[in-house]
Scaffold this active site. Structure first.
Site, PDB file in Angstrom:
ATOM      1  N   ARG A 106      -9.543  13.445  -3.404  1.00  0.00           N
ATOM      2  CA  ARG A 106     -10.372  12.866  -2.360  1.00  0.00           C
ATOM      3  C   ARG A 106      -9.728  13.159  -1.019  1.00  0.00           C
ATOM      4  NH1 ARG A 106     -12.597   6.799  -2.172  1.00  0.00           N
ATOM      5  NH2 ARG A 106     -10.427   6.201  -2.026  1.00  0.00           N
ATOM      6  N   THR A 110     -12.322  12.513   5.068  1.00  0.00           N
ATOM      7  CA  THR A 110     -13.781  12.561   4.857  1.00  0.00           C
ATOM      8  C   THR A 110     -14.218  11.823   3.597  1.00  0.00           C
ATOM      9  OG1 THR A 110     -13.652  14.552   3.502  1.00  0.00           O
ATOM     10  CG2 THR A 110     -13.807  14.875   5.897  1.00  0.00           C
ATOM     11  N   ASP A 202      -5.005   1.722  -6.008  1.00  0.00           N
ATOM     12  CA  ASP A 202      -5.163   3.144  -6.335  1.00  0.00           C
ATOM     13  C   ASP A 202      -4.753   3.360  -7.791  1.00  0.00           C
ATOM     14  OD1 ASP A 202      -4.998   6.105  -4.590  1.00  0.00           O
ATOM     15  OD2 ASP A 202      -4.361   6.004  -6.689  1.00  0.00           O
ATOM     16  N   ASP A 205      -2.004   6.068  -8.415  1.00  0.00           N
ATOM     17  CA  ASP A 205      -0.665   5.627  -7.991  1.00  0.00           C
ATOM     18  C   ASP A 205      -0.108   4.573  -8.933  1.00  0.00           C
ATOM     19  OD1 ASP A 205      -0.478   7.318  -5.854  1.00  0.00           O
ATOM     20  OD2 ASP A 205      -1.147   5.855  -4.371  1.00  0.00           O
TER      21      ASP A 205
HETATM   22  N1  URA Z   1      -9.773   5.281  -6.259  1.00  0.00           N
HETATM   23  C1  URA Z   1      -8.875   4.350  -6.646  1.00  0.00           C
HETATM   24  O1  URA Z   1      -7.922   4.650  -7.340  1.00  0.00           O
HETATM   25  N2  URA Z   1      -9.073   3.071  -6.260  1.00  0.00           N
HETATM   26  C2  URA Z   1     -10.130   2.686  -5.522  1.00  0.00           C
HETATM   27  O2  URA Z   1     -10.262   1.510  -5.218  1.00  0.00           O
HETATM   28  C3  URA Z   1     -11.039   3.691  -5.108  1.00  0.00           C
HETATM   29  C4  URA Z   1     -10.846   4.976  -5.509  1.00  0.00           C
END
Ligand code: URA
Length: 211
Positions: A106, A110, A202, A205
């Site tokens: 991602r 953007t 995330d 992560d």
């Molecule tokens: N990706 C993630 O890992 N967490 C989110 O909240 C949104 C996208």
């Protein structure tokens, strides 16, 4: 075209494990194990309507006709990197499945999906493809991944996630109204950075300890 269904998996085991995963202090090890376990449970749900055919077998006592899953082997398609968190849990139930890896990240500015890797079985036209990513946030990655699979001929795609934002569901249904969704929860909304609220942070992560 009316949109395919959103299947909310409300099984108590899934809900309980998801709550544990949301907790801020859950360890990396615990987070990874729980995602794997939920992968198995979601796999059970998403395959519940696979067609069966009767085949001849022999028990130790007698021949019989018994049901087996019909058609070509399933293909699991995790979106890298967080999608791989589901993979082993799903392969535990369907060890002979094929695997398509879809590398998308991602763009932090953007929020658009950028492709960096795509490796899939050559012809997906007669396979059921289970596309997986724990977080359906903006929907950009899931939409891009489903489009890539369709360029390889996929016609029966099912999308599995852990958490979905209403914005992501709307975007995905708009671009891929033929693809049903399975999710363990639909959260409130996205924040300004495209993260799901209340969410779990995330997922990549937290799985890999990269923050
Ligand atoms: N990706 C993630 O890992 N967490 C989110 O909240 C949104 C996208």
């Amino acid at each position: 075209m009316t949109s395919a269904k959103v299947n909310l998996v409300s099984h108590p085991l899934v809900q309980h494990k998801l709550t544990l995963m949301r907790e801020r202090d859950r360890s990396i090890k615990g987070f990874r194990e729980l995602l794997n376990e939920i992968g198995t449970l979601l796999c059970y749900e998403v395959t519940a309507d696979l067609p069966l055919e009767m085949v001849e077998i022999e028990t130790p006592l007698t021949p019989m006709k018994a049901p087996m899953i019909a058609g070509k082997k399933l293909t699991f398609a995790p979106i890298l990197r967080a999608g791989v968190g589901f993979l082993d849990g799903m392969l535990a139930l369907v060890p002979s499945a094929r695997v398509a890896h879809i590398g998308l990240y991602r763009d932090p500015q953007t929020l658009q999906a950028v492709e960096y890797f795509f490796k899939a079985p050559h012809d997906l036209s007669d396979r059921t493809v289970i596309l997986m990513d724990p977080m359906l946030a903006t929907g950009n990655s899931a939409c891009a991944a489903a489009s890539l699979l369709k360029t390889r001929g996929a016609r029966d795609i099912r999308f599995v996630c852990l958490l979905a934002a209403p914005e992501g569901i709307a975007q995905f249904q708009h671009e891929h109204p033929d693809v049903p969704i399975w999710t363990a929860a639909i959260d409130e909304r996205l924040n300004d950075h495209g993260y799901i609220l209340p969410g779990l942070g995330d997922a990549g992560d937290r799985m890999f300890g990269t923050r």
